[in-house]
Design an enzyme around this catalytic site. Sequence first.
Site, mmCIF file in Angstrom:
data_model
loop_
_atom_site.group_PDB
_atom_site.id
_atom_site.type_symbol
_atom_site.label_atom_id
_atom_site.label_comp_id
_atom_site.label_asym_id
_atom_site.label_seq_id
_atom_site.Cartn_x
_atom_site.Cartn_y
_atom_site.Cartn_z
ATOM 1 N N SER A 1 -37.780 -6.517 -11.193
ATOM 2 C CA SER A 1 -37.017 -6.098 -10.063
ATOM 3 C C SER A 1 -37.133 -4.755 -9.988
ATOM 4 C CB SER A 1 -36.002 -6.602 -9.618
ATOM 5 O OG SER A 1 -35.843 -7.385 -9.122
ATOM 6 N N GLY A 2 -36.099 -4.142 -9.813
ATOM 7 C CA GLY A 2 -36.508 -2.789 -10.096
ATOM 8 C C GLY A 2 -36.594 -1.624 -11.022
ATOM 9 N N HIS A 3 -36.126 -2.256 -12.046
ATOM 10 C CA HIS A 3 -35.468 -1.157 -13.123
ATOM 11 C C HIS A 3 -37.345 -2.270 -14.197
ATOM 12 C CE1 HIS A 3 -34.172 0.477 -16.997
ATOM 13 N NE2 HIS A 3 -34.837 -0.247 -17.761
ATOM 14 N N ASP B 1 -39.074 -13.758 -15.045
ATOM 15 C CA ASP B 1 -38.119 -13.793 -13.838
ATOM 16 C C ASP B 1 -37.602 -14.973 -13.329
ATOM 17 O OD1 ASP B 1 -37.033 -10.901 -12.500
ATOM 18 O OD2 ASP B 1 -36.851 -13.038 -11.284
ATOM 19 N N ASP B 2 -36.312 -15.114 -12.725
ATOM 20 C CA ASP B 2 -35.835 -16.504 -12.413
ATOM 21 C C ASP B 2 -35.753 -16.523 -11.139
ATOM 22 O OD1 ASP B 2 -35.603 -16.719 -15.378
ATOM 23 O OD2 ASP B 2 -33.202 -15.560 -15.458
ATOM 24 N N GLY C 1 -31.552 -3.018 -16.010
ATOM 25 C CA GLY C 1 -30.746 -2.383 -15.622
ATOM 26 C C GLY C 1 -29.443 -1.815 -16.673
ATOM 27 N N HIS D 1 -29.991 19.367 -28.995
ATOM 28 C CA HIS D 1 -30.954 18.790 -29.557
ATOM 29 C C HIS D 1 -29.331 18.333 -30.986
ATOM 30 C CE1 HIS D 1 -27.480 21.696 -30.650
ATOM 31 N NE2 HIS D 1 -27.449 21.829 -30.026
ATOM 32 N N HIS E 1 -27.434 3.400 -20.974
ATOM 33 C CA HIS E 1 -27.575 4.122 -19.608
ATOM 34 C C HIS E 1 -27.793 5.026 -19.598
ATOM 35 C CE1 HIS E 1 -29.802 2.748 -15.336
ATOM 36 N NE2 HIS E 1 -29.656 3.782 -16.220
#
Length: 207
Positions: free
Chosen positions: A11-13, A34-35, A68, A135, A144
């Site tokens: 899907s999206g991510h 994918d499920d 995600g 840095h 995330h």
Amino acid sequence: MKNKLLIIGASGHGKAVADIALKMDKWQSVNFLDDNEAITFSLGLNVIGKSTDVIEYIEDYEIFVGIGNNTVRKKLQENLLANGASIPVLIHPNAVIGEQVEIEVGTVIMAGAVINCCTIVGQGCILNTGATLDHDNLIEDFVHISPGVHLAGTVKVGHGSWIGIGSIVSNNINIHSECKIGAGGVVVKDLSETGTYVGVPVRRVRE
């Protein structure tokens, strides 16, 4: 390096991850697990099974978790590592990576992201589109960092945290593990407790 890549999540991510993998041009084939049985193709790539089938593919594929949600991604990646899977780092060709930057397995660096020198990024992280890390940052595992987030120098982000889109973190700040920063939040002092933080500057609204 194995010449085939398998991405968990179509899907999206997962699609964004696959797009980066294709642009890296390192694998002869890229496929999904994918499920959702209704998804048989995604981004023009085949869905060849469910996430529960992954063990069957460990010998022949490098495997990347394209989920995600930090908690789900952590569970899946730790299971993969326990079973000896080979997990790559994915870096978009348009990302900028400075000298002496360390990036651990299962992390994806998306288009336009900038990581300046001497920064450490743990495993299973997402550095999303256009995010910048200056840095000497330390990003712990399964964090995330959303699109357009800007972290100044010497920032530490604790394990499992989520920094919402467009947030800003001032220099020399420590963010506790499992924190959530709402969209557009501005962090100007240490966040010493797990919780959800929103506002300018951010304030804690719940655990």
